[in-house]
Enzyme design. Structure first.
Site, PDB file in Angstrom:
ATOM      1  N   HIS A 470       0.830  -1.208   0.000  1.00 59.28           N
ATOM      2  CA  HIS A 470       0.000   0.000   0.000  1.00 59.28           C
ATOM      3  C   HIS A 470       0.869   1.265   0.000  1.00 59.28           C
ATOM      4  O   HIS A 470       0.738   2.129  -0.860  1.00 59.28           O
ATOM      5  CB  HIS A 470      -0.915  -0.029   1.236  1.00 59.28           C
ATOM      6  CG  HIS A 470      -1.816   1.157   1.366  1.00 59.28           C
ATOM      7  ND1 HIS A 470      -3.155   1.106   1.075  1.00 59.28           N
ATOM      8  CD2 HIS A 470      -1.572   2.442   1.745  1.00 59.28           C
ATOM      9  CE1 HIS A 470      -3.693   2.299   1.264  1.00 59.28           C
ATOM     10  NE2 HIS A 470      -2.755   3.132   1.685  1.00 59.28           N
ATOM     11  N   GLU A 471       1.777   1.331   0.967  1.00 58.46           N
ATOM     12  CA  GLU A 471       2.605   2.539   1.081  1.00 58.46           C
ATOM     13  C   GLU A 471       3.546   2.671  -0.114  1.00 58.46           C
ATOM     14  O   GLU A 471       3.821   3.774  -0.578  1.00 58.46           O
ATOM     15  CB  GLU A 471       3.398   2.526   2.395  1.00 58.46           C
ATOM     16  CG  GLU A 471       2.532   2.519   3.650  1.00 58.46           C
ATOM     17  CD  GLU A 471       1.456   3.596   3.666  1.00 58.46           C
ATOM     18  OE1 GLU A 471       1.634   4.648   3.023  1.00 58.46           O
ATOM     19  OE2 GLU A 471       0.403   3.377   4.310  1.00 58.46           O
ATOM     20  N   HIS A 474       1.686   4.427  -2.835  1.00 54.66           N
ATOM     21  CA  HIS A 474       1.745   5.894  -2.690  1.00 54.66           C
ATOM     22  C   HIS A 474       3.108   6.393  -3.174  1.00 54.66           C
ATOM     23  O   HIS A 474       3.214   7.423  -3.828  1.00 54.66           O
ATOM     24  CB  HIS A 474       1.567   6.300  -1.225  1.00 54.66           C
ATOM     25  CG  HIS A 474       0.150   6.245  -0.739  1.00 54.66           C
ATOM     26  ND1 HIS A 474      -0.891   6.848  -1.385  1.00 54.66           N
ATOM     27  CD2 HIS A 474      -0.385   5.664   0.369  1.00 54.66           C
ATOM     28  CE1 HIS A 474      -2.017   6.641  -0.708  1.00 54.66           C
ATOM     29  NE2 HIS A 474      -1.734   5.927   0.362  1.00 54.66           N
TER      30      HIS A 474
HETATM   31 ZN   LIG Z   1      -2.998   5.197   1.916  1.00 53.20          ZN
END
Ligand SMILES: [Zn+2]
Length: 685
Positions: A470-471, A474
């Protein structure tokens, strides 16, 4: 001398080992003074009204500030100490004041507006026009475009709202701390696993008590409602927790947020109308991808229509199970989590400990990097000798297919003292090019995984793997940007309900067999994740997906309708709106004394007002984007496809906020977003 202060240096990367707390104040003071002078010069009568003077100057001033502040605020998060904390607060305050001052600068607003009004504005490149439009929108939302007395009233409301939101969350906090139950007989906690008991023992110890202290802190509520066999205890915890800061429950009326909710809703409505919006819901959508309230409601109702029958079936099964296996005849609100967990254990018997040996951190990282190489043709290579804040931190150069370094990332993965919990991606440097100077994007990637132990690599849970992906998603959004104007590059300026697309998109690979095969191998034997285990993972992922969705829909609809249907003549009608929403979407109906809104800090004390729907919205986008890769796999066998990856990179990741997210999505997907993939990912297709 200013050049001795590393925070004032213009190096490509911060000199972390040289940064001292006492340098923060003078650096920020110098930079803010120069910033003000720079703005004064560009707004002076007779100053040119062209893009370079008005917009690039602002970006340049902001970047100088960011170059100093990003490392300071990062150190505050990951290597905190008392001396730093002392200078951090005042510096942060100075920055906030400065940002408000900029937002209220009428001359600056006029200069940007003049640029937009100029005859040749339409001939500017699209990113430049987007930057101007974003700036104008933000000026309008800050109230600076209003005439008196509306402008002063708007400012007054802002101050009042920020006070009320602090009071709201303080009331929730105080109410949480006001209740606890001291337990000395361990039999009263039968069923709670050792990790939960350890937390409750610690709470007792903190209060100089023996035995256990059940509190309203999240881990305690979670442990009791999920595991405690003691039904009376579950009921008392539920009662206390679900009535926090309200007119009900053990501390009824003591921290009551009812009046605050009324005031917050009234002021939000008034503020929205001052800005020219019919309601606070429309104001919220001004910075979001969803085009209108009707679109949001249609999205939520459509999901509800599909999720509710599934939730009803799941609930019927759960009731039956509770009746026959647990001898619980009336499944009460405080039984649901408990019975669900028992059913889940019976059906899947999936234990995180079983999975962890397949996720050794070094292999997961290598697999993640390999995946990005296959998808986007980029490579991450560790570079030694970079100045970092802790020996565990690694710095990676990001290279394109030709081997050219175009970005970088600090990766800091292990939990330790002085480091804030959780996981996040933050910007160290933004891509910037003003014609004279070029700055490459650099990201901070921070997690809090359990460190390796003697002779054993760090082993991740599957949740940890998803968090890392997830990170990193980003991070890729930031690093792969091709927009050289920081305010609209990478994640900056992207619509609020679309900014989680790239991150949630990456999580999908953590559930995909082909991607898992890149890294999920037993750390001792090298054996691949067994298919039997993988199938159970998938099944457990979909467990009670319908119940989960209808609860999220209840929160999202309640939040949105509360703001959309506000009528000054009738007030907020908080409980009536909630009841109306529950009639539509809920399958579980809590007792009449339940006061969930009074602790709903997301929308009354956080940034989610008329925006809670964004969680589901972004999930739909990311699932639908990922389904383009699945479609490719359907035809050619591999979900890890370079051409689809390149298209996703070019049409979505690279463009930042230089165009609306919907346009980027359509450019990638060839059509508007559709909910089927989201439903599939929840096992509801
Ligand atoms: Zn997030």
């Amino acid at each position: 001398m200013s050049h001795d202060n590393p925070l004032l240096a213009d190096d490509a990367l911060p000199a972390f080992s040289q940064i001292r707390p006492e340098q923060v104040e003078p650096a920020i003071e110098t930079i803010l003074a120069d910033y003000r002078a720079g703005i004064a010069a560009l707004t002076a009568p007779g100053a040119p009204r062209d893009f370079a003077t008005v917009m690039l100057t602002q970006e340049r001033l902001e970047q100088r500030l960011a170059r100093a502040w990003a490392p300071v605020s990062h150190l505050h998060s990951v290597a905190d100490n008392e001396a730093l904390r002392k200078v951090y607060g005042p510096a942060e305050e100075a920055l906030t004041d400065h940002a408000i001052e900029l937002g209220q600068n009428r001359d600056l607003y006029a200069a940007v507006q003049a640029l937009a009004d100029a005859a040749d504005f339409a001939t500017l490149p699209r990113p430049e026009r987007a930057l101007v439009h974003h700036a104008l929108r933000d000026f309008k939302l800050s109230g600076v475009a209003l005439e008196e007395p509306a402008r002063s009233r708007y400012r007054e409301i802002g101050v009042e709202l920020s006070k009320l939101s602090t009071e709201f969350s303080n009331a929730v906090l105080d109410a949480s701390e006001a209740w606890h139950e001291h337990i000395t007989d361990e039999r009263d906690l039968t069923g709670v696993p050792e990790s939960g008991l350890a937390v409750l023992r610690q709470y007792a110890e903190d209060q100089d008590l023996d035995g256990y202290l059940v509190t309203l802190k999240q881990p305690s509520v979670q442990a009791v409602l999920t595991y405690a066999d003691n039904r009376g205890l579950r009921e008392r915890v539920y009662w206390a927790y679900q009535t926090r800061a309200s007119d009900q429950g053990p501390n009824a009326g003591k921290f009551d947020n009812s009046a605050r909710i009324e005031k917050i809703m009234a002021l939000r409505h008034e503020a929205a109308q001052l800005l020219g919006f019919p309601t606070a819901a429309e104001e919220s959508l001004a910075t979001k991808m969803a085009g209108s309230p009707a679109e949001v409601l249609e999205f939520l109702h459509d999901l509800a229509k599909r999720a509710k029958p599934v939730a009803q079936r799941e609930l019927a099964t759960l009731r039956e199970f509770a009746h026959t296996e647990l001898k619980l005849d009336n499944l009460e609100s405080w039984d649901v989590g408990y019975a669900s967990e028992k059913l889940r254990q019976q059906q899947y018997a999936l234990d995180e400990e079983q999975l962890k040996p397949y996720f050794p951190l070094p292999a997961v990282i290598e697999g993640l990097f390999g995946l990005t190489t296959q998808l986007y043709g980029i490579a991450l290579a560790a570079r030694d000798g970079v100045d970092v804040w802790h020996p565990d931190v690694r710095y990676y150069d990001v290279r394109d297919a030709a081997g050219r370094v175009f970005a970088g990332a600090y990766v800091d993965l292990y939990a330790r003292n002085g480091k804030r919990g959780g996981a996040w991606m933050d910007v160290c440097r933004a891509r910037f090019d003003d014609g004279a100077n070029r700055q490459l994007p650099v990201a901070f990637l921070t997690c809090n995984f359990a460190p390796p132990t003697e002779g054993k690599p760090a082993l991740l849970t599957h949740d940890d793997v998803l968090t890392l992906f997830h990170e990193f998603g980003h991070g890729l959004h930031h690093l792969l940007t091709e927009i050289a104007l920081p305010s609209i590059g990478g994640i900056d300026g992207v619509e609020w309900d679309a900014v989680e697309l790239p991150s949630q998109f990456m999580e999908n690979f953590g559930w995909n067999r082909q991607a898992l095969d890149l890294f999920a191998k037993h750390y001792q034997t090298g054996e691949k994740l067994p298919d039997e285990l993988f199938q159970r993972m998938l099944a457990a992922r979909h467990f009670h997906a319908g119940l989960f969705l209808v609860r999220q829909l209840e929160f999202a609809l309640f939040d949105f309708l509360l703001h959309l249907e506000y009528d000054p003549a009738q007030g907020a009608r908080t409980l009536a709106v909630l009841e109306q929403v529950r009639k539509q979407v809920a399958v579980l109906h809590p007792p009449a004394w339940q006061r969930f809104p009074h602790g709903f800090s997301h929308i009354f004390a956080g940034g989610y007002a008329a925006g809670y729907y964004s969680y589901l919205w972004a999930e739909l986008l990311s699932a639908d984007a990922f389904s383009a890769f699945e479609e490719h796999a359907g035809k050619n066998g591999s979900v890890i496809d370079r051409s689809t990856g390149e298209r996703f990179r070019r049409e979505f990741l690279a463009v930042g906020a230089s165009r609306p997210a919907l346009e980027s999505f359509v450019a990638f997907r060839g059509r508007k977003p559709q909910p089927e993939a989201l439903l599939r990912s929840h096992g509801l297709a």
